[in-house]
Design an enzyme around this catalytic site. Structure first.
Site, PDB file in Angstrom:
ATOM      1  N   LYS A 288       1.151  -0.861  -0.438  1.00 40.41           N
ATOM      2  CA  LYS A 288       0.127  -0.106   0.280  1.00 40.41           C
ATOM      3  C   LYS A 288       1.523   1.460   0.190  1.00 40.41           C
ATOM      4  CE  LYS A 288      -4.327   2.402   2.286  1.00 40.41           C
ATOM      5  NZ  LYS A 288      -5.290   1.769   2.991  1.00 40.41           N
ATOM      6  N   GLU A 374     -19.032  -5.814  10.247  1.00 38.72           N
ATOM      7  CA  GLU A 374     -20.256  -5.813  11.730  1.00 38.72           C
ATOM      8  C   GLU A 374     -21.150  -6.526  11.782  1.00 38.72           C
ATOM      9  OE1 GLU A 374     -18.274  -2.720   8.582  1.00 38.72           O
ATOM     10  OE2 GLU A 374     -19.033  -4.812   8.277  1.00 38.72           O
ATOM     11  N   ARG A 402     -25.103  -2.322   7.714  1.00 41.49           N
ATOM     12  CA  ARG A 402     -24.364  -3.834   7.237  1.00 41.49           C
ATOM     13  C   ARG A 402     -25.333  -4.331   8.749  1.00 41.49           C
ATOM     14  NH1 ARG A 402     -20.709  -3.267   3.371  1.00 41.49           N
ATOM     15  NH2 ARG A 402     -19.222  -5.241   4.194  1.00 41.49           N
TER      16      ARG A 402
END
Length: 640
Positions: A288, A374, A402
């Site tokens: 990243k 979640e 969610r």
């Protein structure tokens, strides 16, 4: 901030669409990737946005578009905050200066924006399910569908939906290509057994050894695959250090491979395109923030940034005039936790965004990051509450959606005292509709036994944290917006509020404005404008959408010609509950004029927060106009 000149990109300048990549040599594709990385850095330096994730997939983006026939082949980016290089290659380069701005390019993939965005995304773990849908549609004869390729990050694999999709795809045995972009970093470092498993896959297997072995084996490949392939499925499977989990789910596993080695990527993708018959997973290791030193050395890999200097990485940020709501929440929660060792905090892969990184530094054994999960996070909190702990389930409004079934079934139905701290409530600016906290008031306040609060300012937030900590009679939620507070004086310590009781802010006449949440500052501004016209509204802060302050609301209705409610939420929320209360008490029979100001029945695209609320009709000017309208003041009269 002085703008850095655009980089020289002679090859990239020749790419109008992905088909142009397919006319280039592999060597040229490597140069395109270098130029694309420089162009991405330059573009984001001018607008701000998600940077690190896109830099990590530059080579992969070029290779995918060069090998596959996009847009006929469907390329689906999970979450899609890594899609800026993809946008540049797919005809949107000239629009990158509008990224995440009003009427500009979305920061995520968006179906209405380009045929190269077959599926929109901004929430994690959806790509494999969507790609499988495309694959099945293709096999059932849906026109214009070729291969389906899902690119999913290792962090997104912590989401249960990704495993559900892998399980189903392995069962169906459809030709499906999943690329695991493994950079050991989503927004925060990934957590859990999956992260450990992926680390073990490549821990003792240097890329240079893989590359050398691959080059030595090219001569053994079938003739048609030798040119440009260099990586056939069988050869890679022979080199794999073990993809047992994925193979048990029904996938052929290829890797791990170096996601920044263009030769490797092109060879693997060409071989897979030629030879794959069923579901296949390619495990690519990336970094990243690759190629931009400030991002590579940032703790989050340069995940998101404001405008910045390309040379130094220094960001252009306006100085803060007040503490952020998130910081006030975190500090307030730590105050409560210091006095109550039953308080625990739970987040779903957003420790920094929710402020729980601060909590974790002080109370490491009482802070849990469950990953992008979640649903699990909510039920985990339900279990903690049932055990006697005091869990604060700290999730952005848009992501809490969610876990709604778990809120209903596992928390509310059992009347468990889970505390929901809902960050990013309301409209959030550049992330747009996908991240707006528009619906939590409505979807929480219709649940029996649920207490729903909204902070009008940072001082109120501190009191609501204390209220939630003290509340043990069922679930309780409090919402607060993104960004800075209003700059009010903060109490040293929060004090529990009386459940279901609002507060009077200003006494007035004729019209009452009842605010729920952070629009109160706009209501105050509107009141000043109205007072200049000889109209002095009453202003009250509801504090609670559930239970309602019946006494306050009925008093406002009784003492005024008109009552206006305002909230940063969709229809069906606070205003609807007030209307129900008024109807049940036959208040409308007295001639009360009632209006409810809510978010419109539409998804509002990205812009600055003030502009988004102007588009929604919830700024001070809009409130002033609504008051004048309900009192029968003509617009021309108002302007006179």
């Amino acid at each position: 901030m002085t703008e850095t000149p655009a980089p020289e990109t002679p090859l990239l300048d020749r790419i109008a669409e992905p088909a142009d990549l397919r006319n280039l040599s592999d060597r040229d594709l490597r140069q395109v990737a270098d130029e694309l990385r420089s162009e991405t850095i330059h573009a984001v330096s001018r607008t701000g946005g998600h940077l690190g994730a896109g830099l990590g997939v530059v080579e992969l983006t070029v290779a995918l578009h060069a090998v596959f026939d996009t847009p006929r082949d469907k390329l689906i980016w999970d979450v899609s905050h890594q899609c800026y290089p993809h946008k540049i290659l797919t005809g949107r380069r000239s629009q990158m200066n509008t990224l995440r701005q009003k009427d500009g390019l979305s920061g995520f993939t968006k179906r209405t924006e380009s045929p190269y965005d077959p599926f929109g995304a901004a929430h994690a773990s959806t790509s494999i399910s969507a790609a499988l849908g495309f694959a099945v549609g293709r096999d059932l004869g849906a026109p214009g569908n070729g291969d389906a390729i899902a690119v999913i990050g290792d962090g997104a694999l912590t989401g249960g939906m990704a495993f559900e999709a892998l399980n189903h795809a392995g069962h169906l045995k459809k030709r499906l290509i999943v690329i695991l972009n493994d950079n050991e970093m989503s927004i925060a470092p990934p957590v859990g057994a999956m992260s450990s498993y992926l680390s073990r896959l490549y821990a003792g297997n240097p890329f240079q050894d893989l590359k050398a072995a691959a080059k030595g084996a090219v001569g053994f490949l079938p003739g048609p695959l030798q040119e440009g392939a260099r990586r056939a499925k069988e050869m890679l499977k022979g080199m794999t250090v073990g993809g047992t989990l994925f193979e048990e789910l029904g996938f052929s596993y290829v890797g791990p491979i170096d996601g920044h080695d263009m030769e490797t990527l092109l060879g693997v993708l060409r071989a897979v395109k030629t030879r794959a018959t069923g579901p296949i997973l390619i495990h690519a290791i990336t970094k990243k923030g690759k190629g931009f030193r400030p991002a590579e050395h940032a703790s989050d890999g340069g995940h998101a940034t404001a405008r910045f200097n390309v040379t130094t990485g220094a960001q252009s940020k306006a100085p803060s005039n007040a503490p952020s709501y998130t910081k006030v929440f975190a500090e307030s929660l730590m105050q409560e936790a210091a006095d109550d060792d039953r308080i625990v905090a739970v987040t779903a892969a957003m420790p920094d965004g929710t402020g729980l990184n601060l909590f974790a530094e002080r109370f490491s054994s009482r802070c849990f990051d469950v990953g992008i999960a979640e649903q699990h996070g909510v039920t985990f909190c339900a279990g903690l509450a049932a055990s006697g702990m005091k869990p604060f389930c700290t999730i952005y409004s848009t992501f809490l959606q969610r876990g709604y079934d778990q809120i209903v079934h596992d928390v509310a139905l059992q009347r468990l005292p889970v505390r929901f701290a809902i960050d990013r409530a309301g409209l959030v600016g550049a992330d747009g509709a996908t991240h707006a906290g528009s619906f939590d008031i409505a979807y929480l306040s219709n649940l029996p036994g649920m207490v729903v609060m909204a902070a009008a300012d940072e001082a109120e937030l501190r009191h609501m944290v204390a209220t939630a900590a003290a509340h043990d009679d069922g679930p309780i939620a409090f919402r607060f917006p993104r960004g800075e507070g209003v700059g009010c004086d903060l109490p040293e310590r929060g004090a529990p509020l009386e459940i279901g009781k609002g507060r009077m802010i200003h006494e007035g006449s004729r019209v009452a404005i009842l605010s729920f949440g952070a629009r109160l500052a706009e209501v105050e501004a509107a009141r000043e404008k109205l007072m200049a016209r000889g109209i002095t509204p009453t202003v009250a802060d509801a504090r609670f959408a559930k239970p309602l302050d019946r006494e306050l609301i009925l008093q406002l209705a009784r003492d005024h010609e008109a009552l206006i409610t305002i909230e940063e939420g969709a229809v069906g929320g606070f205003g609807s509950h007030v209307a129900q209360l008024l109807a049940e008490n036959a208040v409308f029979d007295t001639g009360l004029r009632f209006r409810s100001m809510v978010l419109p029945d539409a998804f509002i695209d990205q812009a600055g927060p003030h502009q988004m609320y102007a588009d929604a009709g919830l700024n001070s000017d809009d409130i002033e106009r609504r008051v004048l309208s309900v009192l029968g003041v003509d617009v021309l009269e108002r302007r006179a």
